[in-house]
Design an enzyme around this catalytic site. Sequence first.
Site, PDB file in Angstrom:
ATOM      1  N   GLY A   1      40.109  45.097  49.413  1.00 49.25           N
ATOM      2  CA  GLY A   1      39.381  44.691  50.607  1.00 49.25           C
ATOM      3  C   GLY A   1      38.261  45.620  51.040  1.00 49.25           C
ATOM      4  O   GLY A   1      37.655  46.316  50.220  1.00 49.25           O
TER       5      GLY A   1
ATOM      6  N   SER B   1      39.147  47.876  43.804  1.00 50.77           N
ATOM      7  CA  SER B   1      38.313  46.680  43.831  1.00 50.77           C
ATOM      8  C   SER B   1      38.420  45.943  45.158  1.00 50.77           C
ATOM      9  O   SER B   1      39.420  46.028  45.865  1.00 50.77           O
ATOM     10  CB  SER B   1      38.721  45.733  42.710  1.00 50.77           C
ATOM     11  OG  SER B   1      39.949  45.108  43.030  1.00 50.77           O
ATOM     12  N   LYS B   2      37.349  45.232  45.475  1.00 47.40           N
ATOM     13  CA  LYS B   2      37.329  44.513  46.735  1.00 47.40           C
ATOM     14  C   LYS B   2      38.394  43.423  46.751  1.00 47.40           C
ATOM     15  O   LYS B   2      39.055  43.197  47.756  1.00 47.40           O
ATOM     16  CB  LYS B   2      35.957  43.882  46.948  1.00 47.40           C
ATOM     17  CG  LYS B   2      35.936  43.061  48.213  1.00 47.40           C
ATOM     18  CD  LYS B   2      34.542  42.869  48.760  1.00 47.40           C
ATOM     19  CE  LYS B   2      34.639  42.283  50.165  1.00 47.40           C
ATOM     20  NZ  LYS B   2      33.340  42.162  50.808  1.00 47.40           N
ATOM     21  N   ARG B   3      38.536  42.776  45.627  1.00 43.90           N
ATOM     22  CA  ARG B   3      39.490  41.675  45.582  1.00 43.90           C
ATOM     23  C   ARG B   3      40.904  42.170  45.929  1.00 43.90           C
ATOM     24  O   ARG B   3      41.626  41.549  46.691  1.00 43.90           O
ATOM     25  CB  ARG B   3      39.490  41.046  44.188  1.00 43.90           C
ATOM     26  CG  ARG B   3      39.972  39.606  44.151  1.00 43.90           C
ATOM     27  CD  ARG B   3      39.925  39.057  42.739  1.00 43.90           C
ATOM     28  NE  ARG B   3      40.753  39.833  41.821  1.00 43.90           N
ATOM     29  CZ  ARG B   3      42.085  39.772  41.795  1.00 43.90           C
ATOM     30  NH1 ARG B   3      42.726  38.983  42.616  1.00 43.90           N
ATOM     31  NH2 ARG B   3      42.783  40.505  40.942  1.00 43.90           N
TER      32      ARG B   3
END
Length: 536
Positions: A254, A249-251
């Site tokens: 990144g 995930s991006k959270r």
Amino acid sequence: MSVRVRFAPSPTGYLHIGSARTALYNYLYARKTGGKFLLRIEDTDLARSTEESTRSILDGLAWLGLEHDEEIVFQSNNADKHRETARQLLAEGKAYRDFTPKEAVTEKTVKEAIVERARQTERNHRDNQFRDLSEVESETRVASGEPFAIRLKVPQAGKTSFEDAVYGLQERDYSDTEDLVLLRSDGHPLYNLAVVCDDIEMGITHVIRGQDHLTNTHKQLLIYQALGVTPPKFAHLPLILAPNKGKLSKRKHGEVVSLTTYRDNGFVPAAFRNFLALLGWSAGEEKEIYSLEELIEKFSLDHIHRSNAIFNFHENDPRHWTDDKALWMNAEYIRTMPLEELLPLVKAELKSAKLWREEYNSISDLGFGIADMASQKGDAGDSEQISDPASHTQNQEWYERTVDLIRQRFFTLKDFSSQGRAYFSEDYDFDPAAVAKNLTKFPDLREWLPELADRFEAEFDDTERMGSSRAFTEEHIEIVVKAFTEEKGTKLGVIMNGARTLLTGVAVGPSMLSVFETIGKDRTIMRLRSQVAWNA
RNA sequence: GACCGGUUCGUCUAGGGGUCUAGGACACCGCCCUUUCACGGCGGCAACACGGGUUCAAAUCCCGUACCGGUUACCA
């Protein structure tokens, strides 16, 4: 019936590499079968959907070269149809109004609440008190303005089953599926309903999507059943996981998970596409590099894996910032792809780094005055404008030869403007490690290198182009440098590496003789005399 | 918790009862090439989750266990 597949992302952020792979597989399947590859933006979660995200998804697909057929469908435009479908099922007695007040949930506790509820001992999914409410009472409540959601009335006994093209036979007892909500009490259609309606509407024959939808499929099957429509074929894809086997995930992870990161960090689209294709699928042969045509030809649903793949990037390690194999593949493409395909990509990179010159477009090296060119250079300082003696040789032919020469050791397109900067500009940095290793370690070079410049100047005079003098070519340079080395009683490597550092700022690169020739006589002489690196 | 999946070198994977003392690729290590190197060449390290079956024969089939993942929303 001809194949129709779709890629249906929700525009709630950048295009995730997992989604990109889903899009790719859909695309490959469509092209393979001569079918259509459709695009549907699932923007029904108005709170989270953004136009910017839609833009980014479209950009990403375009970058990968996955052109869609027909018009893009925006799911939000179909909300009325979805509502109509829900009402129809209600009228047919296949759905019911649920007057249970909506629970207020705060974002943070949603997941916890689900787990919490699920942990409670065996729920009976058919015990909703409104499931068998009489029509009269139901209408009365509606008339009094009581809000309600519409739920699908899942039959008491039986099971849903389907043959997944990847995971095989899937069965699920009705008792394990709740009476899912089709329409929220505010009239907003929910995902499973919307997907089914739209897939029917779009004439989708094959649904190829992430494995996280495998259990949703049973719910959707129930809707197809209620609607009396034959469901499409399903193929679920294994997930792409983070190195800790967790969700990517991006959270948490990144930029590495965003497709645009690869575009912005010098990836060749074909290379990343190739990498993605092999993450979860294989043609069953000992081969890694596939052109798009080959992928289309070889692709098939039954060679898709059932186990999840780990995207093996290394946080805090600049050299291995993303999956090593992706990096390797990009390098492989850069050094082996047809030069004419690489050229425009390098041009774009040089342009964005303000290193591009219009001369690289010109076939002839005649007719360009130095002043002419100096005026075209945006970033040059005063002194450089005057002393840019190499310009007259930097035409298209030079540009192509140079790119071809330096691409051998590059990993990304970014390297052309960073590692390769010295070929295109006088304004380049010196790698401290290279300076230490190749210059300061040999103090004599501080005298020798300018001396070598003098030698070059004497050996290769300006009439070279008239053929009356030796040209500044590898063959002749070698003779001069070797003689110079012997004179000084040192090793060839000392001179070559010192010159390399001065001329290119780095310690690695192609054969030094070709570097001399490529940089050109005048720039070589100028750089050999420069004290900048020594003083740095 | 329940339901559903999955498990071959560190990673991506080949394999689908004998051809498997398990093949390829990346990464890593070594050697060679060489004026440098992240190019190239050669080589090395390294895996069938575990336990039971079935079979003359199992990485391949069956069962169980462990671990991992997905789902379990009036999100998508």
